[in-house]
Design an enzyme around this catalytic site. Sequence first.
Site, PDB file in Angstrom:
ATOM      1  N   TYR A   1      16.479 -61.741 -12.023  1.00  0.00           N
ATOM      2  CA  TYR A   1      16.458 -61.050 -13.214  1.00  0.00           C
ATOM      3  C   TYR A   1      17.100 -62.130 -14.182  1.00  0.00           C
ATOM      4  CZ  TYR A   1      14.486 -56.416 -13.149  1.00  0.00           C
ATOM      5  OH  TYR A   1      13.775 -55.165 -12.953  1.00  0.00           O
TER       6      TYR A   1
ATOM      7  N   GLU B   1      12.175 -66.613 -20.125  1.00  0.00           N
ATOM      8  CA  GLU B   1      11.533 -65.972 -21.119  1.00  0.00           C
ATOM      9  C   GLU B   1      12.190 -66.491 -22.518  1.00  0.00           C
ATOM     10  OE1 GLU B   1      11.343 -61.813 -20.677  1.00  0.00           O
ATOM     11  OE2 GLU B   1      10.969 -61.971 -18.520  1.00  0.00           O
TER      12      GLU B   1
END
Length: 209
Positions: free
Chosen positions: A145, A152
């Site tokens: 994650y 991102e």
Amino acid sequence: MVKTFSTQYLKLYNVLSCFLWLSVLIRAGLLWHISGDQRAVFNHTNVLVRWVQTLALAEVFHSILRFVKSSPFTTAIQVLSRLILVWGVCYLFPQSINTSPIYLFMILAWSITEVIRYAFYACNLAGSVPKLLLWLRYNTFLVLYPIGAGSELLLVLKTFRVAWNTFFLSKIVWTAATVIYPFGFYMLYTHMISQRRKVLKLTKKDVKA
């Protein structure tokens, strides 16, 4: 009848999604291993990644229709953040990221996470989840994650200047994404940690029993 339909539909959806993300993982891995060229990895995976990720819009409707217990709000945030990446960043500004290793880290983190997640869901619907898959589901996210979300955000920042100078809407979207990403990551990450604690407690009880 409705429950039977939704269960069979979700099994098919999860199996299909698992294989699609596995194809992303294999393609990206092979391209990087064979060529070592970031541009080649981007050029030969970005269309597949874009549409496979867009398919995840179905999961927002799954939660709204109560096919699954997931929160529509949480699901929408997670799906929307990725759609911003595949359509807003990778599709609109490929020249800014197609040679960056950040893209490779992102799709590897995404694809490994999703292969595990969809396989877990499919097995769970079938009524039997292997212990290894259960462990992978509630442990690998601790590393994947942060890698995925960090990649991102870095890609958003990498395209911030060109997006800012392109059109007015991008100024709003990129500014909002830069501000919201840390909060969205914190919310989703803590949610998964909470789910992990619950599953570990149940697992310990089953072992004792």
